[in-house]
Design a protein around this motif. Structure first.
Motif, PDB file in Angstrom:
ATOM      1  N   GLN A 569       0.851  -1.197   0.000  1.00  0.00           N
ATOM      2  CA  GLN A 569       0.000   0.000   0.000  1.00  0.00           C
ATOM      3  C   GLN A 569       0.883   1.242   0.000  1.00  0.00           C
ATOM      4  O   GLN A 569       1.641   1.471   0.950  1.00  0.00           O
ATOM      5  N   GLN A 583      -9.116   2.991  -5.001  1.00  0.00           N
ATOM      6  CA  GLN A 583      -8.977   2.536  -3.618  1.00  0.00           C
ATOM      7  C   GLN A 583      -9.116   1.013  -3.540  1.00  0.00           C
ATOM      8  O   GLN A 583      -9.676   0.485  -2.577  1.00  0.00           O
ATOM      9  N   GLY A 585      -6.923  -1.269  -2.969  1.00  0.00           N
ATOM     10  CA  GLY A 585      -6.231  -1.834  -1.813  1.00  0.00           C
ATOM     11  C   GLY A 585      -7.083  -1.783  -0.556  1.00  0.00           C
ATOM     12  O   GLY A 585      -7.168  -2.758   0.200  1.00  0.00           O
ATOM     13  N   LEU A 586      -7.734  -0.637  -0.340  1.00  0.00           N
ATOM     14  CA  LEU A 586      -8.596  -0.491   0.835  1.00  0.00           C
ATOM     15  C   LEU A 586      -9.807  -1.408   0.748  1.00  0.00           C
ATOM     16  O   LEU A 586     -10.264  -1.955   1.767  1.00  0.00           O
ATOM     17  N   ILE A 602      -0.221  -4.958   6.487  1.00  0.00           N
ATOM     18  CA  ILE A 602      -0.104  -3.878   5.499  1.00  0.00           C
ATOM     19  C   ILE A 602       1.343  -3.398   5.474  1.00  0.00           C
ATOM     20  O   ILE A 602       1.925  -3.097   6.519  1.00  0.00           O
ATOM     21  N   PRO A 604       3.203  -0.389   4.229  1.00  0.00           N
ATOM     22  CA  PRO A 604       3.022   0.945   3.640  1.00  0.00           C
ATOM     23  C   PRO A 604       4.321   1.480   3.028  1.00  0.00           C
ATOM     24  O   PRO A 604       5.424   1.193   3.511  1.00  0.00           O
TER      25      PRO A 604
END
Length: 609
Positions: A569, A583, A585-586, A602, A604
């Motif tokens: 992400q 969005q 990934g979300l 996750i 990041p």
């Protein structure tokens, strides 16, 4: 930017050890917690006269004995709530008394009624104050709703800045109102004693009146009891006082009772003596001030402070609602968010919730909340009655020294409160029937919240006799959904290989061409991680990925392995950059949270530009 705006509006955060500095002294507490009760002097006497006026102006002398009855109930309530303060120093008032002595459901009825009552307090008080402003400046009348919303927002903001700061600002108008009414009473009585006030304006006490009935007098009495709203607020807010909190709260409650009794009885007597009759065009307070002073500076001073106190009566709700919500949340009947203190050490979630709910009511009723006043009164007297009943059972159960006198006080208070509730439901059923719906509805919601928290606790509770070190370790199948070959995917693969030797990447392709290209690029990249491709003919990600993960989870279960999904992400530098990206990934993370026996990690990657 948001942080700087928040600091400007609310102020710098306070440390937890500064909480003692946010406690109220008696002078500030009297102003901030009594504004609702004291403001009722502006309309309580008028409510009595409105009922008596349905018979004749000759019946106005009955306002004197009715006022005495209201004062008796006030004295009973003050004595009772003093006892409650010492018996329940952690606050909670009627909720705590009813819950402990009558049972949980009675406590929730009392607590729910008070929460709704505080919302109505804010909406009704601000709307009444707005009416006073628009009456003085008719050009503002089309903007009644906007003005009311602005006032609620300002009071909410002041309370978010902390108790002591809001009390320091809001105390002045309250004491100015008390000063104004004391001057009205002193000058009015002086004019009576010196013969400047005519005796022909009123009928003598005891004058026979045709058509008067005991039922109508009871109705007038119940209407006059609207002057007692807000009396319970101090018992709900004991933790806000400086130490010794119970002693200071009891003293403040007594002072409030004395001030309220003097102002209420003085206004009722003067209104009777000067022959003031309620009018749709002018309030009783306005007529009385004009009769005593004429339309001079003092008249406008009284009107201005009356308008201010009506608006600031809302602040009692902002002081008591968050603490009552805290007690309910502590017992798992409201969301845990209400137990958290904000930057300025107040229960900011309760403050914001109250402000938003009040604004919602103002918008729905277009700033005309007069029809809510009877409901508002019922919301007060239900907790009054239950708290009195709860204390009766407490004295019968514990029988402390001198309990007989305390029992008698609470018994008298309970009988009067139940009588008032019966009168309200008989005479104003069309306006108060909603309470028969919202009280059970609120209690139902409380139980649903409590049931959820109990269920969560049961599922999270562990057997501490089984040590973590003795548990058998299992393998870990790691799945990495990828959308291409990028830096964030690289970071995710490196992390996956660091926690497991069994890592698999999965690519969802919308065309066979994109899948073949991804296979070639992946093979050339030489990651050491197997790539599995899935064709999605309908161009969706969630369904094909979900089916793949379900198949892999079954495989992991058969092998006795855990399964972890690592989500690459990237995080944009600026908030508005997020709007420029999909969005997916979300959405995948939201889906995975619902899948059983799958761990989610996750990884990041913060973009720098």
């Amino acid at each position: 930017m948001f942080y700087k705006l928040k600091r400007f509006l609310i102020g710098k955060p306070l440390q937890s050890n500064e909480l003692h500095g946010q406690k109220l002294n008696n002078l500030k507490a009297l102003a901030i917690l009594s504004s609702d009760a004291l403001s009722s002097v502006a309309y309580g006497p008028e409510q009595i006269l409105l009922v008596l006026a349905t018979i004749s102006v000759l019946a106005f002398w009955y306002s004197i004995p009715i006022a005495i009855g209201v004062l008796v109930l006030l004295a009973v309530l003050i004595l009772s709530y003093r006892q409650i303060i010492y018996a329940y120093p952690s606050g909670g008032g009627a909720y705590m008394v009813a819950k402990e002595n009558l049972g949980t459901n009675y406590g929730l009825v009392a607590g729910g009624s008070l929460l709704v009552d505080y919302i109505l307090t804010v909406a009704v008080s601000v709307s009444a104050g707005t009416d006073a402003i628009t009456s003085a400046f008719p050009v503002l009348h089309p903007y009644t709703v906007q003005i009311a919303i602005l006032l609620v927002a300002l009071i909410t903001l002041l309370n978010l800045r902390g108790l002591t700061e809001s009390a320091s600002i809001l105390a002045y108008p309250v004491y100015l109102f008390v000063l104004a009414l004391v001057i009205v009473i002193i000058v009015g009585i002086y004019q009576i004693l010196t013969g400047h006030a005519t005796t022909a304006a009123h009928t003598s006490i005891g004058t026979p009146v045709m058509g008067i009935s005991f039922f109508l007098l009871l109705k007038a009495f119940s209407s006059g009891c609207s002057a007692l709203t807000g009396v319970e607020a101090i018992s709900n807010a004991i933790p806000n006082f400086k130490e010794p909190a119970p002693k200071n709260a009891a003293f403040t409650l007594t002072c409030m009772g004395i001030i309220l009794a003097v102002l209420f009885s003085g206004i009722v007597f003067l209104a009777y003596w000067y022959g003031i009759a309620p009018s749709g065009k002018e309030t009783v307070m306005s007529q009385l001030s004009a009769s005593i002073f004429g339309r001079d500076f003092m008249y406008y001073f009284v009107q201005a402070t009356t308008a201010l106190i009506l608006v600031l009566a809302a602040n009692t709700g902002f002081s008591a609602f968050p603490l009552l919500a805290y007690n309910l949340a502590k017992d798992k009947y409201m969301p845990r968010a209400f137990t958290a203190r904000g930057d300025r050490l107040g229960y900011s979630n309760g403050i914001i919730t109250l402000g938003m709910a009040s604004i919602f009511l103002i918008i729905i009723f277009k700033g005309k909340t007069e029809s809510l006043i009877p409901l508002y009164a019922v919301g007060v007297f239900i907790p009054f009655a239950l708290s009195q009943t709860g204390m009766i059972f407490k004295w019968l159960r514990t029988k402390p020294k001198g309990w007989g006198w305390k029992f008698s006080v609470n018994l008298l208070g309970a009988l009067i409160c139940y009588l008032i509730l019966v009168i309200f439901f008989v005479t104003k059923f069309g306006q108060v029937w909603l309470s028969l719906l919202f009280v059970p509805a609120v209690v139902f919601v409380f139980h649903q919240i409590h049931r959820h928290y109990v269920a969560v606790a049961e599922q999270l509770r562990i057997d501490e006799s089984v040590k973590v070190m003795s548990l058998e370790e299992t393998g870990n199948l790691v799945i990495i959904p990828v959308s291409g070959i990028t830096t964030v995917v690289e970071k995710s693969l490196l992390y996956a290989k660091s926690i497991s030797k069994d890592a698999v990447a999965v690519y969802i392709g919308y065309s066979h061409e994109s899948i073949e290209k991804m296979k070639r690029d992946w093979e050339a990249w030489e990651t050491g991680v197997q790539l599995i491709t899935v064709y999605s003919p309908y161009r969706g990600v969630i369904k094909p990925l979900g089916d793949f993960l379900e198949a892999m989870r079954e495989k992991a279960d058969q092998c006795g392995s855990a399964m972890t999904v690592i989500m690459p992400q990237f995080v944009t530098k600026k908030w508005w950059h997020r709007l420029l990206h999909n969005q997916s990934g979300l959405l995948i993370i939201a889906y995975l949270l619902k899948v059983k026996n799958v761990h989610i990690t996750i990884v990041p990657y913060q973009l720098k530009k």
